[in-house]
Design a protein around this motif. Structure first.
Motif, PDB file in Angstrom:
ATOM      1  N   UNK A 105       0.831  -1.214   0.000  1.00  0.00           N
ATOM      2  CA  UNK A 105       0.000   0.000   0.000  1.00  0.00           C
ATOM      3  C   UNK A 105       0.863   1.261   0.000  1.00  0.00           C
ATOM      4  N   UNK A 106       2.028   1.131   0.581  1.00  0.00           N
ATOM      5  CA  UNK A 106       2.959   2.269   0.578  1.00  0.00           C
ATOM      6  C   UNK A 106       3.278   2.666  -0.858  1.00  0.00           C
ATOM      7  N   UNK A 107       3.408   1.662  -1.735  1.00  0.00           N
ATOM      8  CA  UNK A 107       3.709   1.941  -3.143  1.00  0.00           C
ATOM      9  C   UNK A 107       2.496   2.544  -3.852  1.00  0.00           C
ATOM     10  N   UNK A 108       1.291   2.263  -3.301  1.00  0.00           N
ATOM     11  CA  UNK A 108       0.071   2.784  -3.923  1.00  0.00           C
ATOM     12  C   UNK A 108      -0.302   4.169  -3.378  1.00  0.00           C
ATOM     13  N   UNK A 109       0.478   4.671  -2.433  1.00  0.00           N
ATOM     14  CA  UNK A 109       0.133   5.965  -1.824  1.00  0.00           C
ATOM     15  C   UNK A 109       1.346   6.899  -1.801  1.00  0.00           C
ATOM     16  N   UNK A 110       1.878   7.259  -2.982  1.00  0.00           N
ATOM     17  CA  UNK A 110       3.051   8.138  -2.994  1.00  0.00           C
ATOM     18  C   UNK A 110       2.773   9.496  -2.340  1.00  0.00           C
ATOM     19  N   UNK A 111       1.473   9.889  -2.361  1.00  0.00           N
ATOM     20  CA  UNK A 111       1.133  11.193  -1.759  1.00  0.00           C
ATOM     21  C   UNK A 111       1.273  11.172  -0.235  1.00  0.00           C
ATOM     22  N   UNK A 112       1.447   9.947   0.332  1.00  0.00           N
ATOM     23  CA  UNK A 112       1.560   9.824   1.795  1.00  0.00           C
ATOM     24  C   UNK A 112       3.001   9.615   2.224  1.00  0.00           C
ATOM     25  N   UNK A 126      -2.066  18.600   8.966  1.00  0.00           N
ATOM     26  CA  UNK A 126      -2.766  17.540   9.713  1.00  0.00           C
ATOM     27  C   UNK A 126      -3.824  16.856   8.865  1.00  0.00           C
ATOM     28  N   UNK A 127      -4.325  17.561   7.829  1.00  0.00           N
ATOM     29  CA  UNK A 127      -5.374  16.916   7.026  1.00  0.00           C
ATOM     30  C   UNK A 127      -4.793  15.708   6.281  1.00  0.00           C
ATOM     31  N   UNK A 128      -3.527  15.755   5.927  1.00  0.00           N
ATOM     32  CA  UNK A 128      -2.917  14.599   5.233  1.00  0.00           C
ATOM     33  C   UNK A 128      -2.784  13.438   6.220  1.00  0.00           C
ATOM     34  N   UNK A 129      -2.423  13.780   7.439  1.00  0.00           N
ATOM     35  CA  UNK A 129      -2.325  12.739   8.470  1.00  0.00           C
ATOM     36  C   UNK A 129      -3.709  12.102   8.718  1.00  0.00           C
ATOM     37  N   UNK A 132      -4.748   9.673   6.030  1.00  0.00           N
ATOM     38  CA  UNK A 132      -4.117   8.340   6.077  1.00  0.00           C
ATOM     39  C   UNK A 132      -4.753   7.502   7.191  1.00  0.00           C
ATOM     40  N   UNK A 133      -5.109   8.157   8.284  1.00  0.00           N
ATOM     41  CA  UNK A 133      -5.696   7.421   9.422  1.00  0.00           C
ATOM     42  C   UNK A 133      -6.999   6.737   9.001  1.00  0.00           C
ATOM     43  N   UNK A 219       9.306   7.359   8.042  1.00  0.00           N
ATOM     44  CA  UNK A 219       8.822   6.618   6.872  1.00  0.00           C
ATOM     45  C   UNK A 219       7.288   6.717   6.837  1.00  0.00           C
ATOM     46  N   UNK A 220       6.677   6.384   5.709  1.00  0.00           N
ATOM     47  CA  UNK A 220       5.222   6.526   5.582  1.00  0.00           C
ATOM     48  C   UNK A 220       4.481   5.551   6.514  1.00  0.00           C
ATOM     49  N   UNK A 221       3.227   5.876   6.895  1.00  0.00           N
ATOM     50  CA  UNK A 221       2.519   5.053   7.896  1.00  0.00           C
ATOM     51  C   UNK A 221       2.176   3.645   7.406  1.00  0.00           C
ATOM     52  N   UNK A 222       2.056   3.422   6.095  1.00  0.00           N
ATOM     53  CA  UNK A 222       1.745   2.075   5.590  1.00  0.00           C
ATOM     54  C   UNK A 222       2.925   1.142   5.872  1.00  0.00           C
ATOM     55  N   UNK A 223       4.140   1.638   5.622  1.00  0.00           N
ATOM     56  CA  UNK A 223       5.342   0.836   5.920  1.00  0.00           C
ATOM     57  C   UNK A 223       5.444   0.590   7.418  1.00  0.00           C
TER      58      UNK A 223
END
Ligand code: CMC
Length: 398
Positions: A105-112, A126-129, A132-133, A219-223
């Motif tokens: 999913x990390x690869x599917x969410x480059x914007x995150x 915070x809206x980006x955070x 992702x939540x 690192x991104x939250x998916x990873x």
């Protein structure tokens, strides 16, 4: 090499200050954001408890409406990711599928991804955070259901965002359901919801501390979730519920309990579902879970292994080996029996632990980044290896 305090397995080291969860291990007490776990299990629901853990307060009515709507509408998983998950072997452990799906999913969410968008992205916006939540909480159930559907060699069932969180999970999983027509038994959805509340957070356990540790590198939250879920996969942590059922099945009958306990006392094996790093008293979650077991047995029939479980627990609690070491049943002692009664395959149990624990992971990830004091986790070591020596080329070695 300088003085180091050696603390193997972090038995004495606190790695963060936190206002999320409090455990009093001597009293067998657990609370989230000040609310005792027993009250949350009785009166709240999983999504509300997740909000409480992540944002610190119970949501208002309108906040809850938006929150649950957002999560249930982020349950859809990209077609490409589904195709990737479909490639996995039918006998893959569902936890491997879950972990792989989150890593992908990390690869599917480059914007995150702070590596691409700037390391302060979650601090500045915070809206980006928040986005992702809700995405992660929504997709956790869908990926879990997909792991199950692969396990039973069936095609995926799309999520239904009009159902509750656990109702939708059961709906997506059911192998006998006709798509779009089946609603799971509300009593089982409720029982699973209570189990999800009980598993939602437990402060610095092995997987949540992994989340904080990995998250500290930005690192991104998916990873981060993939790493934390990997920690939970092990039999000493989230795999214990599965190990309990294997153990009870191996014991086979109440008559074999004394011989089994003898083996444990001789350290030939562990009594799975007993013991805890923090609790020196009965885990309060295991008391609530015992009641949930009865709720589920009413619907699904009594799980026969419960008799061995009760005999084993009673014998252990009378035995000096266990009492002197303050070993009491933990949450995993009973949860596997409930999952078994509900008909889930054995290796799916840890997935039913990790899905709700994602709420705790996210609460800790957010707390860390919001603190404004994030610092990369980097423990030290005490070196006990060779002193300096010179390299010998291979043609001069024996
Ligand atoms: N069965 C038999 N002996 C045990 C057990 C057990 N389940 N747990 C601890 N002991 C013994 C251990 O051998 C040691 O004995 P001694 O003093 O003679 O060396 C003593 O009790 C102290 O244990 P410890 O190893 O210092 O305990 P720990 O805090 O390092 O480990 C634990 C905690 C949960 C990993 C451990 O109790 C265990 O392996 N339990 C079985 C697995 C399990 O049920 N895990 C789920 C934990 S709760 C949910 C979660 O967090 O995932």
């Amino acid at each position: 090499y300088g003085l180091r305090v050696l603390d193997p397995a972090f038995v004495n080291t606190a790695m963060i200050t936190s206002s999320i969860t409090y455990i009093d291990g001597n009293k067998g007490f657990l609370m989230h954001r000040g609310y005792p776990i027993e009250q949350l299990a009785e009166k709240s629901n999983f999504l509300e408890t997740a909000y409480l853990l992540i944002y610190g307060e119970l949501p208002s009515k309108s906040q809850y409406k938006v929150w649950s709507w957002e999560i249930m509408n982020h349950t859809f998983v990209a077609e490409d990711l589904q195709a990737m998950i479909r490639q996995m072997r039918y006998d893959s452990h569902p936890m491997s599928v879950f972990i792989s799906a989150f890593a992908a999913m990390s690869a599917f969410a480059p914007e995150a991804n702070p590596a691409l968008q700037g390391q302060d992205m979650y601090i500045n916006d915070k809206s980006i955070m928040n986005k992702q939540i809700v995405r992660i909480l929504g997709k956790a159930t869908t990926v879990a259901a997909m792991a199950y559907r692969i396990r039973i060699n069936r095609r995926f069932t799309p999520p239904r965002s009009d159902l509750s969180y656990t109702e939708n999970l059961l709906y997506m999983m059911d192998h006998m359901a006709e798509p779009y027509s089946y609603r799971p038994d509300p009593r089982l959805a409720k029982a699973l919801d209570i189990l999800f509340i009980l598993h939602a957070d437990h402060e610095m356990n092995c997987s949540t501390s992994t989340m904080v540790h990995v998250g500290s590198s930005l690192v991104d939250p998916y990873s981060c979730i993939a790493a934390a879920a990997s920690a939970l996969y092990g039999p000493l942590h989230g795999g214990a519920n599965e190990a309990v059922i294997r153990m009870l099945t191996r014991i086979g009958s109440v008559e074999n309990v004394p011989a089994f306990l003898e083996g444990v006392k001789q350290k030939k094996e562990l009594l799975f579902g007993f013991g805890h790093r923090v609790y020196r008293e009965t885990d309060p979650r295991s008391k609530v879970i015992r009641e949930v077991a009865d709720m589920v047995f009413e619907v699904c029939g009594r799980e026969p292994l419960i008799d061995i479980a009760i005999a084993l627990k009673d014998a252990a609690l009378k035995d000096e080996y266990f009492t002197s070491r303050k070993l009491y049943p933990n949450v995993d002692y009973w949860s596997g029996l409930i999952y078994k009664a509900m008909g889930f395959p054995l290796d799916f149990y840890p997935v039913l632990f990790v899905v709700p624990r994602v709420a705790g992971y996210l609460a800790h990830w957010k707390q860390q980044l919001d603190s404004g004091k994030n610092k990369i986790s980097r423990p030290r070591q005490v070196y006990v290896g060779k002193s300096r020596r010179d390299y010998v080329p291979i043609d001069q070695r024996e």
